[in-house]
Design a protein around this motif. Structure first.
Motif: not given
Ligand code: ADP
Ligand code: MG
Ligand code: MG
Length: 492
Positions: A158-159, A323, A379, A381, A385, A390, A414, A468, A476
Motif C-alpha cells: 500500500v505504501e 508517495k 485510488v 493520493k 501522511e 486520499n 494507484m 489494522r 480507510e
Molecule cells: P497514509 O500515508 O495517509 O497512511 P496510505 O497510502 O496508507 O496513506 O492510504 C491510507 C489508507 O487508504 C490505507 O491505510 C488503506 O486503507 C487505503 N488505501 C491506500 N492505498 C490503497 C490501495 N491502493 N488500495 C486499497 N486501499 C488503499
C-alpha cells in the motif's frame, strides 16, 4: 467481477451471546489495563484513556504471504536507504511535485539547505513500516485448484512509511489481547498460529543502538511530538521500554515549537535542549502541514537537520517516503538503480501494484484519461501522511477535473487493491452490546530498522508487525482516526 473471497475465521462464529458479552467486557478491561488505549478525541482529557478499538479474535492471514513479507523487509530497508542517499533521484523525481505541493516543497528546501551547508551527521536511523494488503485479483494469475480462498491471494504494498511509523506497542499488544480472548474462549491450542511480535523491542533497539553510535554518555533521546498526542500509549511504551532497558538514557518529549524556543546548536553542531545534548531525534510528528503552524517550526526542523544528532528520519529519508517516490520506484527498470541482485529486484517488483504519475507528461496525461474512464479501479493520493487524505473511486473524476494540469503533479494514481474479506466482532468504545459480526478487511504493516550512512550499514533487520482491520465498506482504516481497529494475524 467474481465475489470477494471470504477467509475462514479462527474460531466458530457466532459466539454464544452470554459468553460474547462476558468476554467482550473482560477484553475491554484487559486492553485498558495493559495500555491498548488512546486518548479520546471526542471527550479529550490528558488524564484519561479509552481502550483502542480492537477485533475480538485474530483475523486469518495466509502464512506463506506473511513469511514472505517478513523476509523481504531487509531488502526494502536497504532499498529505502539507497533511495534516501540518491540526491539526483530525489531531485528529479520530486521536481514537478514541489512546484505545486507546498509542504513537500518546504521539506525539499530544508534538504537543499542542508546539502548546501553540509550534514552535521552522516548516519540516519530508519524505523520503517511497509504496509500491505492481500490482493484477491491474484486469483487470475494463479491456476484455480481446490484451495481455500486465501491460497489465491498475494500481497501488494500500500505504501512505505519512513516517518512516525506507529504501532510498535499497539501491534504486539493486539496479539496479547486476542491471545487472552482465545484462552477465555477455550482455544488455547490455537495460540501457536499467532506469530510472535517483536516490534517494540526491535524499534526501541534501533533507537538505543543509534544512541550508542552517537557515543555521548549523558546524551538523551528526543521524541518530537504533536501538540496533543492521542496515540499516547504507543509513544509512551517506546519511552518506557527504552528507560527500562537502559535507565541511563533519558527520553525527552518536545513539540517542534518547543524545540524552536529551547534548542540551540553547540560548537560541534551538537543539539542542546537546555542542559541536555540530544543524541537521537525520533519524529512522531512533523509529517503534516499542521505540525508547522509558523516559520519557527520549519526553522526548528532545519536546525535539527543541521545538527550532529542522529535523526529518525533524516530529511532525505523523509523525502524517500513520499508517495511520489513510491510511484517512481514502481516504474520498469527503476529498481535496478538501487538493487544489484536480479532475484531481489524480481521479488520487490512483485509487491508493487500499478502506480501512475499524473505529471503533465504523455504518461501522466494517459493516466489522467485512464482514471476518468474507470475511476472505480483506482485510488488518488496526495503527498500526505497520517490517513484521510486520499480520494477513492467515483470521487476521483471530480477531484481531478478541479485541478489544473500542473496541479495534478502533486498527486499519484494507484490501482485499488481488493483484499479478501474476513468476519469478526469489532469492539469500540461506546459500541453495541453484544457486538455484531461484521465484514472486515485488513492491512498488515511490517516494521524494519536500518541504521547507517551512505557507505556503511550498521544494522538492518525486520522488526515485527502490526495488523489494522476496518469494515470492508470503509475506504480507510486509521485506528487513531477512529475507523480501524487493532488486530493480529492468525496464520493459515
Ligand atoms: P497514509 O500515508 O495517509 O497512511 P496510505 O497510502 O496508507 O496513506 O492510504 C491510507 C489508507 O487508504 C490505507 O491505510 C488503506 O486503507 C487505503 N488505501 C491506500 N492505498 C490503497 C490501495 N491502493 N488500495 C486499497 N486501499 C488503499
Ligand atoms: Mg503513510
Ligand atoms: Mg498508510
Amino acid at each position: 467481477m467474481s465475489p470477494t473471497p471470504v477467509l475462514s475465521s479462527c474460531v466458530p462464529f457466532p459466539i454464544e451471546e452470554r459468553t460474547l458479552i462476558d468476554v467482550t467486557q473482560k477484553a475491554k478491561d484487559w486492553a485498558i489495563m495493559h495500555g491498548a488505549a488512546m486518548r479520546s478525541k471526542a471527550n479529550f482529557s490528558p488524564d484519561a484513556l479509552n481502550f483502542a478499538p480492537f477485533i475480538l479474535t485474530p483475523s486469518s492471514f495466509p502464512r506463506k504471504e506473511f513469511e514472505k513479507a517478513k523476509e523481504l523487509q531487509t531488502i526494502i530497508n536497504q532499498l529505502m536507504h539507497n533511495v534516501a542517499h540518491d540526491e539526483e533521484f530525489l531531485t528529479t523525481t520530486l521536481a514537478e511535485t514541489i512546484k505545486v505541493d507546498e509542504f513537500t516543497a518546504n521539506l525539499f528546501n530544508v534538504y537543499k539547505k542542508v546539502l548546501a551547508n553540509g550534514f552535521g551527521q552522516q548516519i540516519s536511523l530508519g524505523l520503517l513500516r511497509s504496509d500491505l494488503m492481500l490482493e484477491t485479483n491474484c486469483v487470475q494469475m494463479l491456476e484455480k485448484k481446490k484451495h481455500t480462498p486465501c491460497a489465491y491471494c498475494c500481497w501488494k504494498q500500500v505504501e512505505i512509511n519512513t516517518i512516525a511509523s506507529g504501532f510498535g506497542h499497539l501491534g504486539p499488544i493486539s496479539k496479547d489481547i486476542q491471545s487472552f480472548v482465545m484462552v477465555e474462549l477455550g482455544h488455547a491450542d490455537k495460540l501457536k498460529n499467532m506469530p510472535e511480535n517483536t516490534a517494540l523491542s526491535g524499534l526501541c533497539g534501533g533507537m538505543i543502538k543509534a544512541w550508542e553510535v552517537y557515543g555521548a554518555r549523558k546524551s538523551v533521546i528526543l521524541f518530537i511530538i504533536e501538540d496533543v498526542s492521542y496515540n499516547i500509549c504507543d509513544q509512551r511504551f517506546h519511552e518506557f521500554y527504552i528507560r527500562e532497558q537502559r535507565p541511563e538514557i533519558k527520553v525527552l518529549r518536545r513539540t517542534l515549537t518547543e524545540v524552536h524556543k529551547e534548542g540551540k546548536l553547540g560548537p560541534n553542531k551538537e543539539l542542546f535542549l537546555g542542559e541536555y545534548e540530544v543524541a537521537v531525534i525520533y519524529f512522531r510528528a512533523g509529517y503534516e502541514p499542521d505540525h508547522y503552524p509558523t516559520q519557527d517550526e520549519w526553522d526548528a526542523r532545519y536546525m535539527m537537520e543541521c545538527s550532529r544528532a542522529i535523526k529518525c528520519p533524516s530529511i532525505h529519508y523523509h523525502l524517500a517516503g513520499t508517495k511520489k517516490v513510491q510511484q517512481a520506484l514502481a516504474q520498469p527498470e527503476m529498481l535496478e538503480r538501487f538493487i544489484s541482485d536480479p532475484e531481489k529486484i524480481k521479488a520487490i517488483g512483485q509487491i508493487f501494484t500499478g502506480l501512475y504519475s499524473l505529471d503533465d507528461s504523455e504518461a501522466g496525461n494517459a493516466s489522467y484519461e485512464m482514471a476518468l474512464k474507470e475511476p472505480e479501479k483506482f485510488v488518488l493520493k496526495p503527498q500526505r501522511e497520517g490517513g484521510g487524505n486520499n480520494v477513492y473511486g467515483v470521487d476521483i473524476p471530480d477531484a481531478l477535473r478541479k485541478m489544473s494540469r500542473v496541479e495534478r503533479a502533486a498527486w499519484i494514481l494507484m490501482d485499488l487493491i481488493q483484499p479478501p474479506i474476513s468476519q469478526g466482532y469489532m469492539i469500540r468504545p461506546g459500541g453495541k452490546s453484544p457486538p455484531e459480526i461484521v465484514d472486515l478487511v485488513s492491512e498488515l504493516g511490517i516494521f524494519g530498522v536500518i541504521l547507517g550512512d551512505v557507505d556503511n550499514v550498521i544494522c538492518n533487520y525486520q522488526a515485527g508487525h502490526m495488523l489494522r482491520t476496518k469494515l470492508s465498506t470503509a475506504n480507510e482504516g486509521g485506528v487513531a482516526a477512529g475507523l480501524g481497529a487493532l488486530d493480529s494475524p492468525y496464520l493459515l
